[in-house]
Design a protein around this motif. Structure first.
Motif, short mmCIF file in Angstrom:
data_model
loop_
_atom_site.label_atom_id
_atom_site.label_comp_id
_atom_site.label_asym_id
_atom_site.label_seq_id
_atom_site.Cartn_x
_atom_site.Cartn_y
_atom_site.Cartn_z
N SER A 68 91.33 48.95 32.56
CA SER A 68 91.09 49.98 31.37
C SER A 68 91.27 51.26 32.08
O SER A 68 90.56 51.38 33.10
CB SER A 68 90.21 49.62 30.66
OG SER A 68 89.01 49.93 31.38
N SER A 69 91.74 52.40 31.52
CA SER A 69 91.76 53.60 31.91
C SER A 69 90.93 54.72 31.18
O SER A 69 90.52 54.19 29.93
CB SER A 69 93.50 54.06 31.98
OG SER A 69 93.98 54.20 30.77
N VAL A 70 90.88 55.56 31.49
CA VAL A 70 89.92 56.61 30.76
C VAL A 70 90.60 57.01 29.54
O VAL A 70 89.86 57.02 28.41
CB VAL A 70 89.85 58.02 31.54
CG1 VAL A 70 89.21 59.02 30.64
CG2 VAL A 70 89.13 57.73 32.98
N GLU A 71 92.05 57.03 29.28
CA GLU A 71 92.65 57.35 28.03
C GLU A 71 92.59 56.05 27.25
O GLU A 71 92.45 56.35 25.72
CB GLU A 71 94.18 57.56 28.46
CG GLU A 71 94.53 58.99 29.27
CD GLU A 71 94.38 58.49 30.70
OE1 GLU A 71 94.21 57.35 31.28
OE2 GLU A 71 94.04 59.38 31.37
N SER A 72 92.13 54.95 27.61
CA SER A 72 92.44 53.84 26.49
C SER A 72 90.85 53.73 25.96
O SER A 72 90.44 53.10 25.02
CB SER A 72 92.44 52.45 27.23
OG SER A 72 91.70 52.34 28.09
N ARG A 73 89.79 54.56 26.50
CA ARG A 73 88.49 54.35 25.96
C ARG A 73 88.29 55.41 24.75
O ARG A 73 87.25 54.92 24.23
CB ARG A 73 87.41 54.84 26.93
CG ARG A 73 87.39 53.85 28.15
CD ARG A 73 86.23 54.47 29.02
NE ARG A 73 86.74 54.33 30.42
CZ ARG A 73 86.32 54.92 31.54
NH1 ARG A 73 85.13 55.54 31.31
NH2 ARG A 73 86.82 54.89 32.53
N GLY A 74 89.13 56.24 24.32
CA GLY A 74 88.94 56.99 23.28
C GLY A 74 89.18 58.30 23.35
O GLY A 74 89.81 58.89 24.68
N THR A 75 88.68 59.24 22.57
CA THR A 75 89.14 60.62 22.67
C THR A 75 87.96 61.47 22.45
O THR A 75 87.06 61.04 21.95
CB THR A 75 90.13 61.40 21.79
OG1 THR A 75 89.44 61.01 20.38
CG2 THR A 75 91.40 60.48 21.55
N THR A 76 87.97 62.51 23.03
CA THR A 76 86.93 63.67 23.13
C THR A 76 87.31 64.92 22.31
O THR A 76 88.35 65.45 22.83
CB THR A 76 86.41 64.01 24.66
OG1 THR A 76 85.77 62.86 25.04
CG2 THR A 76 85.21 65.03 24.45
N THR A 77 86.46 65.17 21.42
CA THR A 77 86.97 66.31 20.70
C THR A 77 85.87 67.43 20.74
O THR A 77 84.79 67.22 20.69
CB THR A 77 87.07 65.92 18.97
OG1 THR A 77 88.18 64.69 19.08
CG2 THR A 77 87.57 67.14 18.18
N VAL A 78 86.41 68.74 20.98
CA VAL A 78 85.56 69.79 21.20
C VAL A 78 85.93 70.84 20.11
O VAL A 78 86.91 71.35 20.20
CB VAL A 78 85.68 70.57 22.22
CG1 VAL A 78 84.84 71.78 22.50
CG2 VAL A 78 85.62 69.65 23.54
N PRO A 79 84.93 70.96 19.15
CA PRO A 79 85.42 71.97 17.88
C PRO A 79 85.56 73.34 18.33
O PRO A 79 84.92 73.84 19.41
CB PRO A 79 83.94 71.81 17.02
CG PRO A 79 83.47 70.56 17.82
CD PRO A 79 83.63 70.38 18.90
#
Length: 153
Positions: free
Chosen positions: A36-47
């Protein structure tokens, strides 16, 4: 003694309650062998508001830069070098567009002060958020003379 105290005093961690010795061996945890890679773990959103706050703090760290503090609709505002300048941010994908409203101590080399401001804000925002600063508009709304006017002789 509670289980937390027992776990910390015995040198084991809380993961040992399930027979596991570290968090990386927990079910669903990413490890180098699972693929598993970092991209497959989800997203981080900064408002956008968070990016604006980071830019405000970075701008306040630059010498000779101040802001307008207090007042309502510009009435009663005062020049202040102890508060953060106001920043508005718009996000377009991974690109931030910033608009800063600052005051500058005068006399100061405006070109040099603004170059330092732009560089510091861009570097700080990029480092802390991972976003690229695409455009930065800086409005100097006031100048604050460091010395008072000389009395006429």
């Amino acid at each position: 003694m509670t289980s937390l105290q027992e776990a910390t005093t015995s040198g084991t961690d809380l993961w040992s309650q399930d027979g596991q010795t570290d968090p990386s061996s927990a079910p669903g945890a990413a490890s180098g062998t699972t693929g598993s890679s970092v991209e497959s773990r989800g997203t981080t959103t900064v408002p956008a508001r968070v990016v604006a706050r980071i830019a405000e703090q970075a701008a306040s760290e630059v010498p000779h830069i101040g802001s307008s503090a207090g007042g309502v609709l510009g009435v009663g505002a005062r020049r202040d070098f102890d508060t953060r300048p106001s920043v508005h941010c718009d996000l377009y994908g991974r690109t931030a567009v910033l608009r800063l409203d600052v005051g500058v101590a005068f006399p100061a080399p405006l070109h040099d002060v603004l170059a330092q401001l732009r560089s510091h804000v861009e570097r700080t925002v990029s480092t802390l958020t991972g976003l690229e600063v695409g455009r930065m508009d800086v409005e100097i709304s006031w100048l604050n003379p460091e010395t008072t006017r000389r009395a006429l002789r």
